[in-house]
Design a protein around this motif. Structure first.
Motif, PDB file in Angstrom:
ATOM      1  N   SER A  79       4.379  19.673 -75.772  1.00 23.24           N
ATOM      2  CA  SER A  79       5.101  20.712 -76.908  1.00 23.24           C
ATOM      3  C   SER A  79       4.211  20.754 -77.854  1.00 23.24           C
ATOM      4  O   SER A  79       3.970  19.713 -78.468  1.00 23.24           O
ATOM      5  N   ILE A  80       3.814  21.648 -78.567  1.00 22.14           N
ATOM      6  CA  ILE A  80       2.993  21.979 -79.751  1.00 22.14           C
ATOM      7  C   ILE A  80       4.051  21.454 -80.806  1.00 22.14           C
ATOM      8  O   ILE A  80       4.955  21.956 -81.232  1.00 22.14           O
ATOM      9  N   ASP A  81       3.307  20.516 -81.603  1.00 24.09           N
ATOM     10  CA  ASP A  81       3.994  19.736 -82.606  1.00 24.09           C
ATOM     11  C   ASP A  81       5.295  18.777 -82.179  1.00 24.09           C
ATOM     12  O   ASP A  81       6.034  18.495 -83.188  1.00 24.09           O
ATOM     13  N   GLY A  82       5.388  18.929 -80.807  1.00 26.73           N
ATOM     14  CA  GLY A  82       6.556  18.011 -80.342  1.00 26.73           C
ATOM     15  C   GLY A  82       8.027  18.364 -80.666  1.00 26.73           C
ATOM     16  O   GLY A  82       8.868  17.684 -80.298  1.00 26.73           O
ATOM     17  N   VAL A 114      14.324  24.801 -81.226  1.00 26.21           N
ATOM     18  CA  VAL A 114      14.121  25.580 -82.415  1.00 26.21           C
ATOM     19  C   VAL A 114      13.190  26.811 -82.032  1.00 26.21           C
ATOM     20  O   VAL A 114      12.486  26.620 -81.069  1.00 26.21           O
ATOM     21  N   PRO A 115      13.175  27.847 -82.878  1.00 22.42           N
ATOM     22  CA  PRO A 115      12.282  28.962 -82.624  1.00 22.42           C
ATOM     23  C   PRO A 115      10.923  28.449 -82.341  1.00 22.42           C
ATOM     24  O   PRO A 115      10.252  29.228 -81.762  1.00 22.42           O
ATOM     25  N   SER A 116      10.548  27.614 -83.262  1.00 15.64           N
ATOM     26  CA  SER A 116       9.079  27.303 -83.078  1.00 15.64           C
ATOM     27  C   SER A 116       8.467  26.752 -81.844  1.00 15.64           C
ATOM     28  O   SER A 116       7.138  26.435 -81.667  1.00 15.64           O
ATOM     29  N   GLU A 117       9.308  26.393 -81.049  1.00 11.21           N
ATOM     30  CA  GLU A 117       8.952  25.552 -79.869  1.00 11.21           C
ATOM     31  C   GLU A 117       7.921  26.504 -78.948  1.00 11.21           C
ATOM     32  O   GLU A 117       7.961  27.542 -78.588  1.00 11.21           O
ATOM     33  N   ARG A 118       6.548  25.907 -78.606  1.00  8.92           N
ATOM     34  CA  ARG A 118       5.567  26.489 -77.972  1.00  8.92           C
ATOM     35  C   ARG A 118       5.024  25.295 -77.198  1.00  8.92           C
ATOM     36  O   ARG A 118       4.886  24.297 -77.562  1.00  8.92           O
TER      37      ARG A 118
END
Ligand code: GLV
Ligand code: MN
Ligand code: MN
Length: 425
Positions: free
Chosen positions: A394-397, A401-405
Motif C-alpha cells: 500500500s503506497i504510504d501504508g 481513506v481516499p488516498s489508498e493506492r
C-alpha cells in the motif's frame, strides 16, 4: 488440511496462463467510479444502493466473460465457470474478498481481491484450464459493517456461524437487513442454505492490499500473510436525560456525551498506555439529538479492539466493560454494551503459505512473510477450510481513506501470484 492439497497437485506442465493486467486495472477503475467521490474516496457501504451497483457491475463483467454469477441467501456474490469442471473431483477452492467499503474509504480494500478473483477465473475459463479443484470466485457481503453493524456478515453466513448473528439485524438507523438483503438477491429466512460444511472447501485464498507500511518499506511486491489479528467490536449505548444547555444546572445532569468522552479516553489509554491490547479505537459516535444547545439524551459509540492473543483481547474487553460500568455509574446514565464481533486471531495454512511463496519466487517477485493487522473474511472462513492470504504493498501504508493506492505493477503481480497459487493447489 485436506489431503487434497498434495505434492501431486503441483503445477500442471504446460501451464502458461497469464492474467490480463490491463483488464484488471480497467475494472478496478470502473468499480471505483461506483460510489466514488471527487477526493478519490469510495463509499459503497454494505447493502447500500452503491454497493448493489458495484456488485451488479462485477456480476455483469463475469457474465459477459462467459461465467455464471449467483447470489447466495447471505448476499454473497458467487462466480463460476459454466461448464463446471470435468476433472474437478475434489472440493472447490474459493477465491475472493469483499465488495463493500467503509464510508469514504479506498478503491482497493476488498474490491481488489474480488476483481482479481474474477480475473483469475476468466483466465482459467478462456484458457480452457482443467483443474482438479473447481475455482469459485466470491464477493463477500458486508465485510466492513459500515452501514449494517454486522461486519464479516457474508463470511459468517458461509462459515455457518449463524448463532453469532442477530436474528433480525438492523442498520444504524433501524432499517431491517431483511429488506436490504432481499434487494441484493439474498433471503434472511434461508441463511442456512448459504452455509458450507467444514471440509467442503479445499482452500480459501484472499488477495488484498496490505493497508500498512511493511512491504513498501522493504521494497517487496508480495506479502505472504502468516496470521490475521483478532478483533473484538463492541457497540455501546448510553442513555441520559436531555435538557436545556442554558438553564439546567451542572449538578445533577445526566449527560451521556460526557460519559462517552471519558470512555473514549479510557479506550485509548487501554492500548496506548496500559498496553492491554495492540490497538484500541472508537471510530464512530452518534449523538442524539446532536443539537448545539441541548444536553444529549443518548449516545451510541463503537469500540474496536485488536490483538493477536485471544486472552489479551478478552482481558481488554473485560476492562472496557468495567470502565464503562464505573463511568456510567458516576455520570448517572444507563449503559448497554453488546459485543458485535469476537473474531479470534488465526494462522494461515502453512502449506498454502509455502505455495504462495513458491509462486512468487517462480514469477520473480520479492516477497516477505508478515502478519495482518486488519481483519479479513479469511479469518472467518478459517473455521471451515485452510486459508491463505496474499498482500501487495500500500503506497504510504494507508487504507480506509481516499488516498489508498497501490502501484499498478504490484496490483498485476498480486493477481499473477494468485493465479499461479490456484493452479499449484
Ligand atoms: C476491516 O476492514 C478491518 O476493520 O480490519
Ligand atoms: Mn477494510
Ligand atoms: Mn478488506
Amino acid at each position: 488440511m485436506p489431503d487434497s492439497l498434495t505434492v501431486a497437485d503441483k503445477v500442471r506442465p504446460g501451464t502458461s496462463l497469464r492474467i490480463d493486467g490491463a483488464r484488471l486495472l480497467d475494472r478496478l477503475d470502473r468499480l471505483a467510479e461506483i460510489g466514488g467521490s471527487e477526493d478519490g474516496g469510495v463509499t459503497r457501504m454494505g447493502f447500500s444502493d452503491a454497493d448493489q451497483e458495484g456488485r451488479a457491475y462485477v456480476a455483469r463483467q463475469a457474465v459477459e466473460a462467459g461465467l455464471t454469477a449467483t447470489v447466495d441467501a447471505g448476499g454473497n456474490l458467487l462466480l463460476r465457470r459454466p461448464e463446471g469442471h470435468r476433472r474437478s473431483t475434489r472440493p472447490p477452492i474459493l477465491v475472493g474478498s469483499h465488495l463493500d467499503t467503509v464510508a469514504n474509504g479506498g478503491r482497493l480494500d476488498g474490491a481488489y481481491g474480488v476483481v482479481a478473483a474474477l480475473e483469475v477465473l476468466q483466465t482459467l475459463h478462456e484458457g480452457g484450464a482443467e483443474t482438479d479443484h473447481e475455482t469459485i470466485a466470491v464477493g463477500f457481503a458486508n465485510e466492513e459493517g459500515a452501514l449494517f453493524p454486522q461486519p464479516f456478515w457474508g463470511s459468517m453466513v458461509l462459515a455457518g456461524r449463524l448463532d453469532a448473528l442477530p436474528g433480525e439485524p438492523e442498520d444504524y438507523a433501524g432499517r431491517p437487513l431483511r429488506d436490504a438483503l432481499a434487494r441484493a438477491g439474498g433471503d434472511l429466512s434461508l441463511l442456512k442454505t448459504a452455509t458450507w460444511a467444514p471440509g467442503s472447501l479445499a482452500a480459501y485464498l484472499e488477495l488484498h492490499v496490505e493497508q500498512g507500511p511493511v512491504l513498501e518499506r522493504l521494497g517487496r511486491s508480495i506479502g505472504v500473510v502468516e496470521s490475521i489479528t483478532g478483533r473484538t467490536h463492541m457497540s455501546v449505548q448510553l442513555h441520559g436525560k436531555a435538557g436545556h444547555a442554558g438553564t439546567t444546572p451542572m449538578e445533577g445532569r445526566q449527560d451521556p456525551l460526557v460519559v462517552a468522552a471519558n470512555l473514549i479516553q479510557a479506550v485509548q489509554r487501554l492500548a496506548a498506555e496500559e498496553k492491554l491490547c495492540r490497538v484500541a479505537t472508537v471510530g464512530r459516535v452518534e449523538v442524539h439529538p446532536n443539537s448545539p444547545n441541548t444536553i444529549p439524551d443518548a449516545v451510541r459509540l463503537d469500540v474496536d479492539l485488536r490483538d493477536s492473543d485471544p486472552a489479551r483481547l478478552d482481558a481488554a474487553e473485560h476492562t472496557v466493560r468495567g470502565a464503562l460500568a464505573a463511568l456510567a455509574r458516576s455520570g448517572n446514565v444507563r449503559a448497554v454494551i453488546e459485543s458485535t464481533v469476537r473474531s479470534a486471531p488465526v494462522h494461515t495454512d502453512p502449506r498454502i503459505r509455502d505455495t504462495i511463496a513458491a509462486s512468487a519466487t517462480e514469477l520473480g517477485y520479492a516477497q516477505e512473510t508478515l502478519p495482518s493487522g486488519a481483519g479479513h473474511d479469511a479469518q472467518v472462513v478459517a473455521d471451515l477450510a485452510p486459508v491463505g492470504m496474499i498482500f501487495v504493498p500500500s503506497i504510504d501504508g494507508v487504507s480506509h481513506v481516499p488516498s489508498e493506492r497501490t502501484a499498478p505493477e504490484d496490483l498485476i503481480a498480486g493477481a499473477e501470484v494468485l493465479l499461479r497459487t490456484v493452479l499449484k493447489l
